[in-house]
Write a protein that holds these residues in place. Structure first.
Motif, PDB file in Angstrom:
ATOM      1  N   ASN A  73      19.925 -39.391   4.735  1.00 52.33           N
ATOM      2  CA  ASN A  73      18.884 -39.879   4.857  1.00 52.33           C
ATOM      3  C   ASN A  73      19.087 -41.068   3.770  1.00 52.33           C
ATOM      4  OD1 ASN A  73      15.934 -40.195   5.098  1.00 52.33           O
ATOM      5  ND2 ASN A  73      15.195 -39.524   3.554  1.00 52.33           N
ATOM      6  N   TYR A  78      13.376 -36.983   0.347  1.00 52.26           N
ATOM      7  CA  TYR A  78      13.425 -36.464   1.745  1.00 52.26           C
ATOM      8  C   TYR A  78      12.998 -36.347   2.171  1.00 52.26           C
ATOM      9  CZ  TYR A  78      14.968 -32.919  -1.886  1.00 52.26           C
ATOM     10  OH  TYR A  78      15.249 -31.734  -2.589  1.00 52.26           O
ATOM     11  N   ILE A  81      12.049 -35.372   6.098  1.00 53.41           N
ATOM     12  CA  ILE A  81      12.765 -34.873   7.091  1.00 53.41           C
ATOM     13  C   ILE A  81      12.433 -32.722   7.077  1.00 53.41           C
ATOM     14  CG2 ILE A  81      14.996 -33.512   7.223  1.00 53.41           C
ATOM     15  CD1 ILE A  81      15.307 -36.586   6.052  1.00 53.41           C
ATOM     16  N   ASN A  95      20.726 -37.431   0.830  1.00 54.29           N
ATOM     17  CA  ASN A  95      20.157 -38.386   0.179  1.00 54.29           C
ATOM     18  C   ASN A  95      20.471 -39.410  -0.791  1.00 54.29           C
ATOM     19  OD1 ASN A  95      20.741 -37.531  -2.039  1.00 54.29           O
ATOM     20  ND2 ASN A  95      18.292 -37.544  -2.724  1.00 54.29           N
TER      21      ASN A  95
END
Ligand code: DGY
Length: 326
Positions: A73, A78, A81, A95
């Motif tokens: 990502n 996040y 997701i 991330n």
């Protein structure tokens, strides 16, 4: 055969350079959020997905490709997701923390000053030719020195905002988090308080929390009613942590003095009435938008991919338990 990387939007070139020699890279290059159809096509094709916070990576997308090796990502948050499902499928999700801390803290600090000193209103007025000569009572704002800043969520960004406001302007700091940080308390003479106390006592409140089921609408009608009439609310975390409709009502009724928002409940749409208010400063989720931060994010997002593709653990994996399953 070189591994295939699909990137769902244009990101700074620097990160892509790491991939060029060793991977096949496809970038969705239209200046719009990728459609579900294009996303499915890209995910089917690739071994590694580099996605943006605007992409909903849900069960359907994860299921498109049983051989997907990583979801990287391009963001620190996040909530876009389905982590639980990716974990179930053994897919690491990564991330980009750390590299955007300064950018977001600086932007938050800019919003604090902008809303307190009515910068957007002032800008509009002078551009519209609506200013007379200097007026003693024109656009009076609120001084920050010696006022109280309440930080909700004391991660790196929250602490960065407190540091800037305390050290350069001399604000007093209150904070609320799931855990205490005594080093921070000592360094900034900060006080740990309950959420309700923070809402009641702060002159400026800044939000730095992830979007979770437990943080959705953390600040709603009730929380807003606890704030001082002279207080300002700043949000650079995720829009849905504030009940935006309730905020619009509170701002309309002057129940609080103002708000500065970089994130919105139904981004990029604004709740009805929000754009018409004078006591708000709005930016389009650009808190991390510096050349430095976005470049570093592209490097980190691609490094995360290269680590996983070479059989290693990526440094910034949000579901590290997947590595144990391998
Ligand atoms: C993030 O990385 O989560 C930020 O919201 C991007 O600005």
């Amino acid at each position: 055969m070189k591994p295939k990387i699909f990137i769902t939007g244009k990101i700074p070139e620097k990160g892509l350079k790491f991939l060029q020699d060793s991977c096949q890279v496809k970038v969705y290059s239209k200046n719009q959020v990728i459609s579900q159809k294009e996303l499915i096509k890209g995910v089917k094709w690739c071994d590694a997905l580099l996605c943006l916070l605007t992409d909903k990576i849900n069960k359907k997308i994860v299921d498109v490709n049983p051989n997907l090796k990583i979801i990287s990502n391009y963001a620190v948050g996040y909530n876009n997701i389905d982590i639980k499902y990716a974990t179930k499928k053994g897919i690491p999700v990564t991330n980009t923390p750390g590299v955007l801390t300064d950018a977001v803290a600086e932007h938050t600090f800019a919003l604090l000053l902008a809303v307190a000193r009515r910068i957007s209103e002032s800008d509009k007025l002078i551009r519209a030719g609506k200013c007379n000569d200097w007026e003693p009572m024109l656009l009076l704002g609120s001084q920050m020195k010696s006022k109280t800043l309440g930080v909700i969520g004391l991660g790196k960004i929250g602490a960065g905002v407190a540091e800037r406001a305390h050290k350069s302007i001399g604000v007093n700091v209150l904070y609320h988090d799931i855990k205490r940080n005594s080093k921070f308390e000592r360094e900034y003479k900060a006080k740990f308080v309950s959420l309700n106390d923070l809402l009641k006592k702060s002159d400026f409140i800044t939000l730095h929390i992830p979007l979770l089921p437990s943080t959705k609408h953390l600040i709603g009608k009730k929380g807003l009613s606890m704030m001082k009439k002279t207080a300002y609310l700043i949000n650079t975390s995720r829009g849905p942590v504030i009940d935006e409709e309730a905020l619009v009502q509170a701002l309309k009724r002057k129940q609080i003095a103002g708000a500065a928002l970089d994130v919105f409940e139904n981004e990029p749409k604004l709740s009805p009435g929000l754009a018409k208010l004078d006591n708000v400063v709005l930016t389009p989720h650009t808190a991390s938008a510096t050349v430095e931060a976005r470049t570093a994010m592209s490097e980190l997002a691609t490094k995360n991919i290269l680590a996983v593709l070479s059989g290693k653990k990526a440094e910034f994996t949000v579901n590290p338990e997947v590595y144990r399953k391998r």
